[in-house]
Every structure is written in C-alpha cells, then in structure tokens.
Scaffold this active site. Structure first.
Site, PDB file in Angstrom:
ATOM      1  N   GLY A 182      24.978 -16.258  -4.289  1.00 38.22           N
ATOM      2  CA  GLY A 182      23.991 -15.195  -4.515  1.00 38.22           C
ATOM      3  C   GLY A 182      24.246 -13.929  -3.725  1.00 38.22           C
ATOM      4  O   GLY A 182      23.604 -12.906  -3.978  1.00 38.22           O
ATOM      5  N   GLU A 183      25.166 -13.946  -2.761  1.00 39.26           N
ATOM      6  CA  GLU A 183      25.466 -12.739  -1.992  1.00 39.26           C
ATOM      7  C   GLU A 183      26.042 -11.653  -2.904  1.00 39.26           C
ATOM      8  O   GLU A 183      26.767 -11.949  -3.854  1.00 39.26           O
ATOM      9  CB  GLU A 183      26.478 -13.047  -0.882  1.00 39.26           C
ATOM     10  CG  GLU A 183      25.934 -13.908   0.234  1.00 39.26           C
ATOM     11  CD  GLU A 183      26.992 -14.208   1.289  1.00 39.26           C
ATOM     12  OE1 GLU A 183      28.072 -13.571   1.254  1.00 39.26           O
ATOM     13  OE2 GLU A 183      26.743 -15.085   2.135  1.00 39.26           O
ATOM     14  N   ARG A 206       4.739   1.490  -0.189  1.00 34.19           N
ATOM     15  CA  ARG A 206       3.285   1.351  -0.031  1.00 34.19           C
ATOM     16  C   ARG A 206       2.875   1.184   1.429  1.00 34.19           C
ATOM     17  O   ARG A 206       1.819   1.635   1.831  1.00 34.19           O
ATOM     18  CB  ARG A 206       2.773   0.156  -0.843  1.00 34.19           C
ATOM     19  CG  ARG A 206       2.777   0.389  -2.336  1.00 34.19           C
ATOM     20  CD  ARG A 206       2.139  -0.800  -3.053  1.00 34.19           C
ATOM     21  NE  ARG A 206       2.396  -0.738  -4.473  1.00 34.19           N
ATOM     22  CZ  ARG A 206       3.501  -1.190  -5.050  1.00 34.19           C
ATOM     23  NH1 ARG A 206       4.448  -1.719  -4.300  1.00 34.19           N
ATOM     24  NH2 ARG A 206       3.658  -1.125  -6.346  1.00 34.19           N
ATOM     25  N   GLN A 207       3.702   0.498   2.214  1.00 35.67           N
ATOM     26  CA  GLN A 207       3.384   0.312   3.627  1.00 35.67           C
ATOM     27  C   GLN A 207       3.997   1.466   4.412  1.00 35.67           C
ATOM     28  O   GLN A 207       5.100   1.371   4.942  1.00 35.67           O
ATOM     29  CB  GLN A 207       3.903  -1.044   4.118  1.00 35.67           C
ATOM     30  CG  GLN A 207       3.131  -2.221   3.544  1.00 35.67           C
ATOM     31  CD  GLN A 207       3.643  -3.546   4.074  1.00 35.67           C
ATOM     32  OE1 GLN A 207       4.732  -3.979   3.741  1.00 35.67           O
ATOM     33  NE2 GLN A 207       2.864  -4.189   4.920  1.00 35.67           N
ATOM     34  N   HIS A 216       5.733   7.580  -3.161  1.00 33.97           N
ATOM     35  CA  HIS A 216       4.327   7.144  -3.181  1.00 33.97           C
ATOM     36  C   HIS A 216       3.482   7.942  -2.196  1.00 33.97           C
ATOM     37  O   HIS A 216       2.299   8.172  -2.428  1.00 33.97           O
ATOM     38  CB  HIS A 216       4.261   5.647  -2.859  1.00 33.97           C
ATOM     39  CG  HIS A 216       2.898   5.062  -3.019  1.00 33.97           C
ATOM     40  ND1 HIS A 216       2.201   5.095  -4.207  1.00 33.97           N
ATOM     41  CD2 HIS A 216       2.090   4.423  -2.130  1.00 33.97           C
ATOM     42  CE1 HIS A 216       1.039   4.500  -4.051  1.00 33.97           C
ATOM     43  NE2 HIS A 216       0.942   4.092  -2.802  1.00 33.97           N
ATOM     44  N   LYS A 251     -13.755   5.365  -7.351  1.00 37.77           N
ATOM     45  CA  LYS A 251     -13.333   3.960  -7.283  1.00 37.77           C
ATOM     46  C   LYS A 251     -13.773   3.359  -5.959  1.00 37.77           C
ATOM     47  O   LYS A 251     -13.432   3.872  -4.895  1.00 37.77           O
ATOM     48  CB  LYS A 251     -11.810   3.861  -7.437  1.00 37.77           C
ATOM     49  CG  LYS A 251     -11.303   2.419  -7.506  1.00 37.77           C
ATOM     50  CD  LYS A 251      -9.832   2.355  -7.900  1.00 37.77           C
ATOM     51  CE  LYS A 251      -8.919   2.670  -6.745  1.00 37.77           C
ATOM     52  NZ  LYS A 251      -7.496   2.408  -7.072  1.00 37.77           N
ATOM     53  N   ARG A 267     -14.064  -0.250  -3.526  1.00 40.76           N
ATOM     54  CA  ARG A 267     -13.513  -1.599  -3.358  1.00 40.76           C
ATOM     55  C   ARG A 267     -14.658  -2.607  -3.306  1.00 40.76           C
ATOM     56  O   ARG A 267     -15.491  -2.579  -2.405  1.00 40.76           O
ATOM     57  CB  ARG A 267     -12.665  -1.680  -2.086  1.00 40.76           C
ATOM     58  CG  ARG A 267     -11.978  -3.021  -1.902  1.00 40.76           C
ATOM     59  CD  ARG A 267     -10.832  -2.949  -0.918  1.00 40.76           C
ATOM     60  NE  ARG A 267      -9.694  -2.203  -1.440  1.00 40.76           N
ATOM     61  CZ  ARG A 267      -8.804  -2.696  -2.290  1.00 40.76           C
ATOM     62  NH1 ARG A 267      -8.939  -3.928  -2.758  1.00 40.76           N
ATOM     63  NH2 ARG A 267      -7.804  -1.953  -2.702  1.00 40.76           N
ATOM     64  N   ASP A 299      -0.905   9.640 -12.541  1.00 43.57           N
ATOM     65  CA  ASP A 299      -0.694   8.850 -11.323  1.00 43.57           C
ATOM     66  C   ASP A 299       0.796   8.785 -11.040  1.00 43.57           C
ATOM     67  O   ASP A 299       1.609   9.144 -11.902  1.00 43.57           O
ATOM     68  CB  ASP A 299      -1.278   7.443 -11.491  1.00 43.57           C
ATOM     69  CG  ASP A 299      -1.832   6.880 -10.185  1.00 43.57           C
ATOM     70  OD1 ASP A 299      -1.448   7.401  -9.111  1.00 43.57           O
ATOM     71  OD2 ASP A 299      -2.634   5.930 -10.225  1.00 43.57           O
TER      72      ASP A 299
END
Length: 317
Positions: A41-42, A99-100, A133, A197, A199, A224
């Site tokens: 898989g490498e 996102r982070q 983002h 919106k 939460r 968006d």
C-alpha cells in the site's frame, strides 16, 4: 524560443482530468510520471522525464481519500526536490484538513497548520490554492501562497441564467458565510438574506429563521465554499422554499459530497446545484441537476502568471 519551455505541469492520481485540462489550456501535455502502490500500500513515484532546472507545478487536491492523496502529494514533492527542479509549486484545487484551523477546545490539533508544514518540508516552494475553507490558512505557510477564488467562474454562470434583478436574492446558508454572500451580491446585484442556523445538539443543527430580504416569489441562490454532507445547503434551501422562494440554486466550489449528501441533494427542492471540478465527481455522485463548471482556465492563467512573475491578483480586478 518558446517562453514556456521550462514550465511543466504534473499530476497525482486525485484529479488527473483537471490537470490534463490545465495543461491543455497552457498548450502542453501533462508531465510524465509513474504513480502507483507497492504491494503493502505504500506510495511509489517515479518522474519519467528530466525536470532539472524546470518550473514544476504539481496538481493534487487532497480530497477523499484524503490521507492517500496527501501522502501521494508529499512523496511526489520529495521526488521533484531530489530531481533538482528549480521551483516546485503545489496546485491545491482543494485543501484537505482545513476545517481544524484553530483550537476552539482543549487538546485538539491545528491540522491546517500541520499540513502546511508537511508540504513545505517535503519540498514545496510555493502553493496555489483555490477557495480555502478559512482565509487565515494563508498565514500558516512560511512560503508564498496565492489564494484563488472560483467566484468569477460561478458568477459568470449565474449571470447566464438571466434571473431578473428584482427577483434575485443571494442567500447565505449561515452567519459564517455572510462575507462570501456579500462578495457575490456585490458582483451580481439583487437582495441579500441570511439563514439563522442554530446548533440543536453536538451532531445536529437547525435552520429556522431568515434575516434580511423576503424570499416570497423570489429566486434564491445559495453560495458556500463546499458541500460536504449537504446538511447546511439543503436546510437553507428548505427554509427558502418554506418562505415562498420560487426557485432555489445552490453554488459551491468544492463538491466533497460524503455521507448522506447525495441522498439529501437528490430529495432536496433545489433546481440546480452548481459546483466546480476542483474535486472529481465519480459516476455514483452525478445527479441530473448537478452542473459542473471547470476551473482549469482559471488555474492555468494563474500558473502562467506565476511562471512569468506576473500579478495573480489581477485575476480578481
């Protein structure tokens, strides 16, 4: 003498068609490289042509499978660095792990910075990104980064629909997308509205109220940066239709479309979903009402400007 003789575009396996289209716009073919996997898989990479002293551009969105595509990009960068390319520019139509981008709670990583470090250490001299983002990710890089926006490409298509200005409303799917919505509204005209919106729980958000212009009898166009699970865009479309919108269009640069996204979009009361080819759209994600616009000419123009040391910001004037 051909001034393009030192520019060469290469591609990983994440979005070969986009890379081929970029090279075609530049009047060239893709650079030759073998990218495959060892039995375990490498990732295995071999550059099949001489790149010594060349201005190399590597096209590779870090889209799903994110880890596979990111590692493939890092291995390619190391290959070009060791093959003595004069300059290596990473072309990131989509930036995974974005996102982070901050520590909003304790004991979490800032993966957007981690990936920036990895790209730099692997050998990137420059980055060309499309609709990050969060704009502050530019500051995570210690190398030059050009941040392109697909807005002009999407706006041109929306104009072609010839929606009467009095019927046109730019709809922000949440408060966090207001700035983007205002940019589109400034270019396209019409009114503006925002979906409120809230939460409801750790895993659920609820769209209920509308701030701004009435949608009664209007054409609502949602903008968006990406559609991931499609919760926000479908929720905003539902609110728009419930409040009397005649038609709803949804526009985004990146069609990530994971989890329940396709089912949600298939059942949503959205006339057309407009996305770009920054991320490849496999056959199982191609719905009849999804319109894919190409960002190849935009990226090719930016690549040419970078190569000839011309202004990239001119593309947005």
């Amino acid at each position: 003498m051909n001034n393009n003789n030192k520019l060469k575009v290469f591609s990983g396996r994440a979005n070969i068609r986009l890379a081929e289209n970029i090279a075609n716009v530049l009047g060239d073919t893709l650079g030759k490289a073998t990218v495959s996997n060892f039995p375990d898989g490498e990732t295995m990479v071999r550059i099949d042509e001489d790149v010594r002293g060349r201005d190399v551009f590597v096209v590779q969105p870090t889209c799903p499978p994110v880890n596979e595509n990111l590692m493939e990009l890092l291995v390619m960068l190391d290959s070009f660095k060791r093959a003595s390319a004069a300059r290596i520019t990473v072309v990131l139509p989509y930036y995974g792990y974005a996102r982070q981008d901050r520590k909003d709670v304790g004991r979490v990583p800032i993966t957007a910075k981690l990936v920036a470090n990895l790209l730099t250490i692997a050998g990137a001299n420059r980055v060309l990104a499309l609709d990050l983002h969060a704009a502050q990710i530019q500051g995570f890089f210690d190398i030059p980064l050009d941040h392109l926006h697909a807005g002009p490409v999407i706006n041109e298509y929306i104009r072609s629909l010839q929606i009467p200005p009095r019927d046109f409303v730019v709809l922000s799917p949440d408060e966090g997308s207001i700035k983007r919505a205002l940019v589109h509204q400034k270019k396209l005209g019409g009114a503006i509205a925002i979906v409120d919106k809230r939460r409801a729980s750790a895993t659920e958000t609820k769209q209920a109220n509308l701030i701004g212009s009435s949608l009664e009898g209007k054409v609502a166009v949602i903008f968006d940066d990406m559609i991931t699970t499609a919760g926000s865009v479908v929720g905003a479309a539902t609110v728009a239709r419930n409040l009397g919108a005649r038609e709803v269009y949804a526009c985004a640069t990146h069609a990530v479309l994971c989890g329940p996204a396709i089912e949600r979009l298939r059942e949503a009361s959205i006339k057309q979903i407009v996305v770009t080819d920054s991320i490849p759209l496999p056959p199982n994600k191609q719905l009849p009402h999804i319109k894919v616009l190409s960002v190849a000419p935009l990226l090719a123009d930016a690549i040419k400007r970078i190569h000839f040391n011309e202004s990239v910001s001119r593309l947005f004037e």
